[in-house]
Design an enzyme around this catalytic site. Sequence first.
Site, PDB file in Angstrom:
ATOM      1  N   HIS A 167      -4.654  -7.639   6.562  1.00 49.51           N
ATOM      2  CA  HIS A 167      -3.564  -7.645   5.563  1.00 49.51           C
ATOM      3  C   HIS A 167      -3.422  -9.025   4.905  1.00 49.51           C
ATOM      4  O   HIS A 167      -2.492  -9.219   4.132  1.00 49.51           O
ATOM      5  CB  HIS A 167      -2.212  -7.246   6.174  1.00 49.51           C
ATOM      6  N   ASP A 213      -8.806   3.547   3.116  1.00 53.44           N
ATOM      7  CA  ASP A 213      -8.085   2.729   2.133  1.00 53.44           C
ATOM      8  C   ASP A 213      -7.805   1.351   2.724  1.00 53.44           C
ATOM      9  O   ASP A 213      -7.860   1.167   3.943  1.00 53.44           O
ATOM     10  CB  ASP A 213      -6.769   3.395   1.678  1.00 53.44           C
ATOM     11  N   SER A 223       1.770  -0.729  13.406  1.00 58.29           N
ATOM     12  CA  SER A 223       2.216   0.646  13.237  1.00 58.29           C
ATOM     13  C   SER A 223       1.078   1.447  12.629  1.00 58.29           C
ATOM     14  O   SER A 223       0.459   1.017  11.663  1.00 58.29           O
ATOM     15  CB  SER A 223       3.410   0.710  12.275  1.00 58.29           C
ATOM     16  N   THR A 273      15.173 -23.725 -17.610  1.00 58.35           N
ATOM     17  CA  THR A 273      16.573 -23.806 -17.211  1.00 58.35           C
ATOM     18  C   THR A 273      17.278 -22.495 -17.485  1.00 58.35           C
ATOM     19  O   THR A 273      18.119 -22.395 -18.360  1.00 58.35           O
ATOM     20  CB  THR A 273      17.253 -24.953 -17.972  1.00 58.35           C
ATOM     21  N   HIS A 322      21.105 -19.027 -20.368  1.00 57.25           N
ATOM     22  CA  HIS A 322      20.786 -20.450 -20.398  1.00 57.25           C
ATOM     23  C   HIS A 322      21.682 -21.172 -19.390  1.00 57.25           C
ATOM     24  O   HIS A 322      22.896 -21.001 -19.396  1.00 57.25           O
ATOM     25  CB  HIS A 322      21.052 -20.951 -21.820  1.00 57.25           C
ATOM     26  N   GLU A 380      -3.392   5.371   4.540  1.00 59.46           N
ATOM     27  CA  GLU A 380      -2.763   4.802   5.742  1.00 59.46           C
ATOM     28  C   GLU A 380      -1.927   3.581   5.377  1.00 59.46           C
ATOM     29  O   GLU A 380      -0.841   3.383   5.924  1.00 59.46           O
ATOM     30  CB  GLU A 380      -3.836   4.397   6.760  1.00 59.46           C
ATOM     31  N   GLU A 381      -2.408   2.801   4.428  1.00 63.90           N
ATOM     32  CA  GLU A 381      -1.694   1.568   4.069  1.00 63.90           C
ATOM     33  C   GLU A 381      -0.454   1.851   3.229  1.00 63.90           C
ATOM     34  O   GLU A 381       0.301   0.923   2.912  1.00 63.90           O
ATOM     35  CB  GLU A 381      -2.634   0.602   3.329  1.00 63.90           C
ATOM     36  N   ARG A 409       9.874  -3.157  11.661  1.00 66.15           N
ATOM     37  CA  ARG A 409       9.053  -2.569  12.715  1.00 66.15           C
ATOM     38  C   ARG A 409      10.010  -1.995  13.755  1.00 66.15           C
ATOM     39  O   ARG A 409      10.964  -2.674  14.149  1.00 66.15           O
ATOM     40  CB  ARG A 409       8.165  -3.624  13.365  1.00 66.15           C
ATOM     41  N   ASP A 415      -8.318   1.428  15.402  1.00 65.72           N
ATOM     42  CA  ASP A 415      -7.609   0.707  14.339  1.00 65.72           C
ATOM     43  C   ASP A 415      -6.661  -0.307  14.984  1.00 65.72           C
ATOM     44  O   ASP A 415      -5.658  -0.676  14.406  1.00 65.72           O
ATOM     45  CB  ASP A 415      -6.842   1.709  13.463  1.00 65.72           C
ATOM     46  N   HIS A 456      -9.042   5.400   8.505  1.00 67.34           N
ATOM     47  CA  HIS A 456      -8.670   5.397   7.084  1.00 67.34           C
ATOM     48  C   HIS A 456      -9.634   4.537   6.278  1.00 67.34           C
ATOM     49  O   HIS A 456     -10.128   3.525   6.766  1.00 67.34           O
ATOM     50  CB  HIS A 456      -7.221   4.950   6.877  1.00 67.34           C
TER      51      HIS A 456
END
Lengths: 452, 452
Positions: free
Chosen positions: B427, B88, B399, B315, B213, B153-154, B328, B180, B86
């Site tokens: 990453h 990307d 993955s 605040t 507030h 891919e990402e 995962r 990869d 990939h």
Amino acid sequence: MMDYAPYFAERRDAHLRELKEWLSIPSISAQSVHKEDVRRAAEWLADALKRAGLENVEIHPTAGHPIVYADHLHAPGKPTVLIYGHYDVQPVDPLHLWQTPPFEPDIRDNKLYARGATDDKGQLFLHIKAIEAILSTEQALPVNVKFCVEGEEEIASGNLHPFIEAHKDKLAADAVLISDTELLGPDKPAICTGLRGLCSLEVSVRTANTDLHSGTYGGGVPNALHALVSLLDSLHDKRGRVAVDGFYDDVSELTDEMRAEFAKKGIDEEKLKRTLELDALYGEEGYTFAERVGARPTLEINGMYGGFQGEGTKTVIPCEAHAKITCRLVDHQDPQDILDKVERHIRKHTPPGAKVSVVQGEKGRPYTIDPSHPLLRQAGSAYERVYGARPVFTRDGGSIPIVEAFARVLSAPVVLMGFGLPTENLHAPNEHFHLDNFDKGLLTIVEFLKRF
Amino acid sequence: MMDYAPYFAERRDAHLRELKEWLSIPSISAQSVHKEDVRRAAEWLADALKRAGLENVEIHPTAGHPIVYADHLHAPGKPTVLIYGHYDVQPVDPLHLWQTPPFEPDIRDNKLYARGATDDKGQLFLHIKAIEAILSTEQALPVNVKFCVEGEEEIASGNLHPFIEAHKDKLAADAVLISDTELLGPDKPAICTGLRGLCSLEVSVRTANTDLHSGTYGGGVPNALHALVSLLDSLHDKRGRVAVDGFYDDVSELTDEMRAEFAKKGIDEEKLKRTLELDALYGEEGYTFAERVGARPTLEINGMYGGFQGEGTKTVIPCEAHAKITCRLVDHQDPQDILDKVERHIRKHTPPGAKVSVVQGEKGRPYTIDPSHPLLRQAGSAYERVYGARPVFTRDGGSIPIVEAFARVLSAPVVLMGFGLPTENLHAPNEHFHLDNFDKGLLTIVEFLKRF
């Protein structure tokens, strides 16, 4: 007593144009990029005070943002009133939620929308114009007047505290008058007899020395966000109470009399839920909304961030995460003591693999005044004459850290005479000031000064 | 067999210059502002494939980012290998943690620093140059070759899945070859025989219809950050397990054989802690780091935000808060089933006064291949010849969602022959590719293609 209504009606457009000019200066004290804007707002204020006829107008530089002083001391034998307010404003994000830009003041539906419209430029402006009205009409004031206006109220008045100590004599007064609080509702005036204190801290969690890939490491290393989430979740128990050891040590239980006074506020919780579009209110078990906000301390997470916040997915294990926390304090709670207790709790509950750092910030004590004080009765009569209703004495959930310091250092009662409404989004997007209270506020202040 | 080392040594500088050019294109697929950059990276790749001698180079537009195809089919009677990769890359924030800008490739200490250096432009580039080397030296390839390279891919390969289904015949191959994944360490080659699946979701919490507030409302209304913190903290139990009902239903327990295989990876947990500057590793009780990452499912918060994040204190009681979560998956876990279970948990644990919305995202299944497959033995020999060590068969925690789809649709084994290192910050800030494996990777691929 002379009726000032025609005077103000005639000048209403000009007054609003003037206020809008001030509101268009983004005097956000918390953000250093706006330092110059804060200074411009101070200069604008000094000019406005001069135009109103005040004398000895001074812009005092400080280590932070300047303090503006002015006076008019030509009423010998009469009491002296010190008027306090602030010309700095809260930050404005999330910007996308504002219907019109925060620094392009806009009037819609008889409400003036802008950051600072009600907190506090709009309310302070009433005092300047009330005094200008009396002076230009009667060429004299019924009392001696001093103004002390700061640009750091939203960041805890760090430089005003020592300024008051150092200028005790210059600021000496028989009473301090502040408009930075709220009415109960339209035509329901209120005088605030108690304010919560405030303390703040920032918590940062660090795990590994870099962000890690959740494929390569996921499941096997600590995640800074998991650690922070676990830490923060431990700060409250399931009954909505703050779970920090000793947090409530210096808080007295509410008496039946106090509960009765809170009930008088007549807050309709169902209506409040509808207004805020909430399925449920939430707070400490065993208290009404009014009691929770008026007389109970809190711990709130004001902001939090960590890891990937952009569009899409990023399979990262973040190595740092941050939270900003403030506590509202009541009764005899001491800000330093509470900060230390919260910090101790955080260190004790830090999960494995995480390193925590805590930075303590603001420290303001709670304040109360006896509702039977004669000045509060006079203020009550002024409200009654303009609003047609006697004000309720309330304890407000907010904090004006400097109030307790004024009272203590100057040995003077502080009269909190507010004209905002609880629905005016202060500190939030779309802050506004209802112009009905702009009009009535001017008249009420004139009435009060004349009865002093 | 011919020695290609001198060939690559002579062209090393030119090859690195070429790769740096590609790496300087910010092809972040997740961010729509980079759509044009992603297209430029695809065009750069198509040109590089042509220069290498590949034919039928095509840029296939998709609903998202394009797919680049190329082939060289002049080895009749020989097997066909489909090379996937990939072009990307992941987003780059937090930008301030990068030592040199992510899209200004920089070589320091024999490492090439840039976003995409190892994941996956750098590794894919090895295949292009390996084929160019054989073709330009021997005027023929030992196998038929096809390239299929995506730009999504990402972001879960949403358009490649239907592309594979629709072009089954065009992509038909005897094996799929992908670089990869990772080595175990310098000079410790590894062949990945299993990948975790991935699914993602975003959770948003909303309380009131505006930020409030914390003075006026604090203690009496729900805070979106408190609600989200409580919700997220409920996702894990105190033993580091995911506390979602049924989350582990389709996960088999590790056998003694599998535990022995993981032990062979020889991960030194003490050293890992030192490298990452961690006081402690963290994960599911009863498993080693290698087992947790290789064979156990996870749920990670990848990002979270709400309320005020600027300088100073605000605040405010935030009315919205957001979190990004990925899981995962291993074994027979089905991404849709897991997303539904997590969503059910979130809805069930929503605190009073909060409204939750969940958006389900990516869905990729786990993948495994039998370590005794003949092709894996050939790949092993190629590594051994170049690295001087036989590779270990590992199961990787990462993955590559498309791997399972390639294997299923093309009925072909997928050989995962990686040249990255676990320490290369993929990453994360300061992603890099060790050039020792750039050099060895080129030779290993040539060896493998010749043994096919």
